[in-house]
Motif scaffolding. Structure first.
Motif, PDB file in Angstrom:
ATOM      1  N   GLY A   1       0.869  -1.291  -0.079  1.00 10.82           N
ATOM      2  CA  GLY A   1      -0.042   0.049  -0.147  1.00 10.82           C
ATOM      3  C   GLY A   1       0.756   1.192   0.094  1.00 10.82           C
ATOM      4  O   GLY A   1       0.608   2.189  -0.686  1.00 10.82           O
TER       5      GLY A   1
ATOM      6  N   GLY B   1       1.067   3.973  -2.970  1.00 12.80           N
ATOM      7  CA  GLY B   1       0.847   5.118  -2.632  1.00 12.80           C
ATOM      8  C   GLY B   1       1.763   6.262  -3.194  1.00 12.80           C
ATOM      9  O   GLY B   1       1.248   7.230  -3.809  1.00 12.80           O
ATOM     10  N   TRP B   2       2.930   5.795  -2.831  1.00 12.31           N
ATOM     11  CA  TRP B   2       3.969   7.022  -3.448  1.00 12.31           C
ATOM     12  C   TRP B   2       4.156   6.979  -4.820  1.00 12.31           C
ATOM     13  O   TRP B   2       4.525   8.009  -5.445  1.00 12.31           O
ATOM     14  N   GLN B   3       3.979   5.928  -5.400  1.00 16.05           N
ATOM     15  CA  GLN B   3       4.221   5.885  -7.008  1.00 16.05           C
ATOM     16  C   GLN B   3       2.875   6.235  -7.660  1.00 16.05           C
ATOM     17  O   GLN B   3       2.915   6.703  -8.761  1.00 16.05           O
ATOM     18  N   TYR B   4       1.705   5.969  -7.093  1.00 19.50           N
ATOM     19  CA  TYR B   4       0.510   6.243  -7.898  1.00 19.50           C
ATOM     20  C   TYR B   4      -0.726   6.897  -7.174  1.00 19.50           C
ATOM     21  O   TYR B   4      -1.573   7.360  -7.619  1.00 19.50           O
ATOM     22  N   GLY B   5      -0.527   6.916  -5.858  1.00 19.64           N
ATOM     23  CA  GLY B   5      -1.494   7.688  -5.165  1.00 19.64           C
ATOM     24  C   GLY B   5      -2.598   6.774  -4.644  1.00 19.64           C
ATOM     25  O   GLY B   5      -3.526   7.492  -3.999  1.00 19.64           O
ATOM     26  N   PHE B   6      -2.434   5.534  -4.714  1.00 23.89           N
ATOM     27  CA  PHE B   6      -3.553   4.806  -4.269  1.00 23.89           C
ATOM     28  C   PHE B   6      -3.231   3.572  -3.540  1.00 23.89           C
ATOM     29  O   PHE B   6      -2.065   3.256  -3.802  1.00 23.89           O
ATOM     30  N   PRO B   7      -3.884   3.156  -2.250  1.00 21.85           N
ATOM     31  CA  PRO B   7      -3.120   1.994  -1.657  1.00 21.85           C
ATOM     32  C   PRO B   7      -3.422   0.500  -2.051  1.00 21.85           C
ATOM     33  O   PRO B   7      -2.711  -0.372  -1.719  1.00 21.85           O
TER      34      PRO B   7
END
Ligand code: SF4
Ligand SMILES: [Zn+2]
Ligand SMILES: [Zn+2]
Lengths: 441, 569
Positions: free
Chosen positions: A301, A305-311
């Protein structure tokens, strides 16, 4: 001479105990004994030397049997499958390292994959609730050092996270909790009298499916408003009494698990539990934490999160944009609707956890599974690529249930010639590049 | 490595005092050089502005709370998430962009360095994982120390040497760059649901005050001779009437002398000053105190500040000031994220909409601009949005347009819904100053480089410095008069050189460069007491083992270590 490897991180559950001592043989090949881990954690280490472990990739033959193939052959097959498929489900990731995930995501972006992790069948509902109302939480050391009111709601760490209670939540003595267990009031809310309930000072038996109502009643009681005589099978006097005790504490925490995320109400239960936590901060300090189960699911997650913004459930099939929509980009739904053209499983066993219909759908698609061991999923795969065990035979970063990352340790050598997740994924990535440069599979 | 010669550009370089004169800049082996061979590639910068790469002095771009913001706000991706031309990965998010987008956007705006402003030490590994994945720009991170148990225990007894030894140990463990303080004492109090709103409120249990923590950390910072000074987010952020606490905090620097070999002259960097320059007693009579605060800043030479400009966007606030975020959530009722970190700190996240129709937001916008416009020494005042707290860093070009054009900012000011009320409570309407390109280079290049102790390599275009160069489509002789044109030019660098490589061309990312992670290795005399205390705290109070606490080397494969020697201090 056998030697001890210390400060080893257990590779099993989200508690991520980092004080394990593993004794290994002189040649660094065999684990001789495991100290400090619980039974399930120790078992995970012991898997390393199970006889009959598969050491080379296997490819399914037309007659249904498996034939050993080289890593190169398996990697070539996988890369071709990925390039050919317009939408590939790339599910799992919970037992691998964050470094490996990063490479996997790079591949997914190139081939249009949908990256999902086991939150999709466990704490996904918690993540949805957090997307709705946020979450006030803390690290596990805060619980150890400060908590004097501890609630286990719909979770059973005595079985699922055996050392949680001794390391963080019930027994340890911390800076402001010098009396340890004696200074804490422990509550367990469950529909069954679990082994965790046995450790609690107060057991509150909620009628199955009435968690939401009971949480709501706690909020109502906290505001001093009127309740019906019973809520979810719990008498109102009990509710008022417990709420007063909670208010009287200095630092309270709710730990919750599948009993809340997967019973009637699902994400709404979590939503309500979080709102109760928030309300309690008007009276004292209160926090809440999901009992993340599967080892590094939290890390998946984080990296997503840091690569695409969703967990979780990140759909990269548009290649220029990431999308995430529960019910639409989640694995089980994609499989049920037959929306993917191939399946790529890594470091998790959906065959053991997904609903049967989803797995029937999956079994009809080209499938590759990367996993150290034979499991339910490898047996419906066209190709099984065995790899070194992360946290045992190779290091890598994993995130604990409170999102604290720990770089795990290698304690023994993997079997001769066996590749790691990172190595296999890097090779697949390179092969995908070659194929794409040539214009496809 | 290739050679370049940038010809005919208007150069703005405070390091050499060049104010827009035409000057050729030669690049070789990643550095700026006096001259290059005739085979050097020529970049025509005619009618363009040439500056050093910009430095971000304070932003929240990597780590646990930034990432919490990302994944608990899927809606933030709806505003702006698409791949742009160039060799980029998927980009997502507006107020909390993904790491890929973060690197690309800074580069497109001409930035080559960013300081992550708040690293919780226990989460340092996470911060470095994100920094590792952020392309092009160099980065460093400041560990937060203002609520750390070791620090408070040592400083309670005035043990500066132990404090310094602990800082040195911690920076090595976390690959940290300097001493960050956020709501000193208040965040520890927050672990019990409390706060410290003045600098004299005692911290519960620890028997020390915020003022003592800050004074002690400043002293320890200079004892070590670190490249950067203590970097403080003050107490009582965001409340009407807080300017008195602000000035009182700044006064702590009086008489403290900088001691370092990096050319740094300040002993305190006070960040996002906009949030700390409020008069009034409530949100109704809320007024600007920019003048009071800046009058003090202007005469007190050993402090630096950054602005924290409100950009009037929907954004995501995030800070180690845990009690503040709880308070903000009480005001706007948007979703509240919080994490308390054992022995060290806390963090909170709450979305926030700076609505131009709400006079409080409009006044905050004015105050941020006033701070920059009232600054007498642009080498001590840096432009930030405290990304993403007052707005996303991607709005810098717009902030520049407000600062550089009275016309552009007055258009905004006069069209606020409650313009009269806003103008009555602030100074902005009466300020005519327009920041020049030279001053902009001071506020975004030379100034922050000096403040961070990086002036040897960053922030200028002198031979020997890093070939980090931004070229903008701006002809200083015909400076654009409308806001969108200014924004476009600063948002899409014609060229960005990073270490002598062209990473952005025509606003497009064309090379990922090779980003470096900076950290500071401060050598101190062996300190048995501190090592004993570390061991003890890990055995008894931390939830991870001491040996699993450090950031592994592999997390920063291209590390640049700045060494300081305090063994003879
Ligand atoms: S509690 Fe979990 S992490 Fe700890 S030893 Fe047991 S299985 Fe491993
Ligand atoms: Zn701050
Ligand atoms: Zn900040």
């Amino acid at each position: 001479m056998p030697k001890d490897v210390t400060d080893v991180i257990c590779p099993f559950c989200g508690t991520l105990c980092d004080d394990v001592v593993v004794t290994v043989s002189d040649d660094n090949k065999t684990i001789l004994s495991v100290k400090n881990a619980c039974a399930i954690g120790a078992e995970k280490f012991n898997h390393q030397r199970l006889p009959g472990r598969v050491k080379r990739p296997r490819m399914r033959q037309p007659d249904g049997t498996y034939k050993e193939v080289s890593y190169d052959e398996a990697i070539d097959w996988t890369a071709k499958m990925l390039v050919k498929s317009r939408k590939t489900l790339m599910y799992g990731w919970a037992s691998t390292s964050c470094q490996a995930m990063s490479i996997g995501h790079e591949i997914a972006e190139k081939v249009g994959g949908i990256v999902d992790n086991c939150a999709t069948v466990c704490h996904g509902s918690s993540l949805i609730a957090i997307e709705d109302v946020g979450v006030p939480s803390c690290t596990l050391g805060e619980v150890k050092n400060r908590a004097d009111r501890v609630i286990f709601w719909g979770c059973n760490p005595a079985h699922a996270h055996p050392r949680h209670m001794s390391r963080y939540s019930i027994f340890p003595r911390g800076f402001f909790t010098v009396k340890g267990h004696k200074g804490r009031k422990i509550y367990c809310v469950d529909c069954r009298y679990t082994d965790t309930a046995k450790c609690a000072d107060t057991f509150i038996q909620v009628q199955q499916g009435f968690d939401y109502e009971l949480l709501d009643a706690f909020r109502t009681a906290a505001r001093g408003e009127a309740l019906p005589d019973t809520v979810g099978g719990v008498p109102k006097e009990k509710i008022y009494e417990v709420v007063e005790e909670l208010k009287g504490g200095r630092f309270g925490i709710i730990f919750f698990g599948m009993g809340l995320t997967h019973t009637m109400g699902r994400n709404h239960n979590i939503d309500e539990a979080i709102c109760l936590t928030r309300d309690m901060n008007d009276f004292t300090k209160f926090v809440i934490m999901a009992m993340r189960g599967h080892w590094n699911v939290t890390g998946s997650g984080q990296v997503l999160g840091w690569q695409y913004g969703f967990p979780y459930a990140v759909d990269l099939s548009r290649r220029d944009q990431a999308r995430h929509q529960t019910g639409e980009t989640t694995s089980v739904d994609l499989l049920n609707r037959n929306e993917v053209e191939a399946c790529f499983y890594i470091a998790t066993d959906p065959g053991a956890h997904f609903p049967i219909n989803a797995m029937i759908s999956s079994s009809k698609k080209p499938t590759v599974t990367i996993d150290p061991h034979i499991n339910c999923t490898t047996e419906i795969s066209d190709v099984h690529i065995p790899v070194a065990m992360v946290g045992v035979e190779v290091g890598g970063c994993a995130y604990r249930m409170d999102n604290v990352p720990i770089e795990t340790r290698k304690v023994v050598e993997p079997p001769e010639g066996m590749l790691t997740d990172e190595e296999v994924l890097t090779k697949i990535n390179n092969r995908v590049d070659e194929l794409l440069a040539k214009g496809g599979a | 490595m290739s050679e370049y010669i940038i010809k005919n550009g208007h150069v703005f370089d405070p390091v050499q005092g060049i104010k827009g004169d035409k000057k050729d800049i030669a690049v070789k082996d990643g550095k700026i050089v006096e001259k290059v061979s005739s085979s050097a590639k020529v970049i025509d910068a005619k009618d363009k502005t040439v500056m050093a790469g910009a430095l971000e002095v304070h932003a929240h771009v990597a780590g646990p709370k930034v990432n919490a913001g990302r994944w608990y706000r899927p809606e933030d991706k709806h505003f702006d998430s698409h791949k742009k031309p160039g060799i980029t990965r998927i980009e997502g998010g507006k107020s909390i962009p993904t790491v890929f987008k973060t690197g690309y956007e800074y580069a497109r705006m001409g930035f080559t360095f960013a300081m992550e402003a708040a690293m919780p030490p226990l989460y340092a590994r996470h911060v470095h994982e994100e920094i590792h994945d952020t392309p092009i720009i160099d980065e460093a991170a400041l560990p937060v120390l203002g609520n750390n148990w070791f620090i408070m225990e040592y400083l309670k007894n005035n043990e500066v040497e132990n404090t310094a030894a602990y800082i040195s140990w911690l920076m090595r463990q976390t690959k940290g760059y300097g001493v960050k303080v956020v709501n000193p004492g208040g965040t520890e109090a927050w672990a019990w649901g409390l706060n410290c709103l003045t600098i004299h409120d005692p911290v519960p249990y620890f028997d020390i005050t915020p003022a003592e923590i800050m004074t002690g950390l400043m002293t320890a910072n200079e004892y070590l001779g670190l490249p950067h000074s203590m970097h403080v987010h003050q107490n009582d952020l965001g409340n009407p009437g807080n300017y008195k606490t602000t000035i009182e905090t700044l006064q702590l620097a009086e008489g403290v002398k900088p001691k370092n070999t990096f050319g740094r002259e300040q002993v305190m960097h006070s960040t996002h000053l906009q949030f700390h320059s409020y008069k009034g007693t409530n949100w109704g009579d809320f007024e600007s105190a920019a003048k009071e605060v800046m009058d003090y800043v202007n005469k007190q030479k050993n402090i630096t500040i950054d602005t924290g400009n409100v950009t009037l966007d929907e954004t995501t606030t995030m800070t180690a000031d845990g009690p503040f975020e709880h308070h903000l959530h009480g005001l706007n009722h948007l979703k509240w994220f919080n994490v308390d970190v054992e022995l060290e700190t806390a963090a909170g996240v709450v979305p926030y909409i700076y609505d131009p129709n709400i006079s409080v937001c409009a006044k905050q916008w004015c105050i941020g601009l006033e701070i920059a416009l009232m600054a007498k020494d642009p080498m001590r005042c840096f432009i930030t949005t405290d990304h993403p707290n007052a707005g996303p860093f991607t709005r810098y070009p717009r902030v520049y347009s407000w600062l550089m054009s009275k016309k552009v900012r007055d258009e905004r000011l006069n069209t606020f819904k409650n313009a009269d009320k806003v103008i009555g409570a602030t100074y902005l309407a009466n300020i005519d100053r327009e920041i020049t390109l030279y001053e902009l280079a001071q506020m975004t290049r030379a100034g922050p480089a000096k403040c961070l102790g990086l002036m040897k390599d960053y922030g200028g275009l002198k031979a020997g410095m890093n070939a980090d160069i931004a070229i903008y489509d701006i002809n200083p002789d015909k400076f654009p008069s409308d806001g969108p044109a200014i924004e476009k030019a600063f948002g899409n660098a014609a060229y960005l050189f990073k270490d002598g490589r062209i990473c952005v061309e025509g606003g497009k990312v064309v090379d990922m460069g090779q980003k470096k992670t900076f950290w500071v290795d401060a050598k101190v005399p062996e300190n048995k007491q501190v090592m004993h205390d570390v061991r003890e705290k890990f055995l008894r109070y931390y939830s991870v083992n001491e040996n699993n606490y450090p950031v592994p080397e592999s997390y920063a494969p291209h590390q640049h270590i700045i060494t300081v020697d305090a063994t003879k201090a």
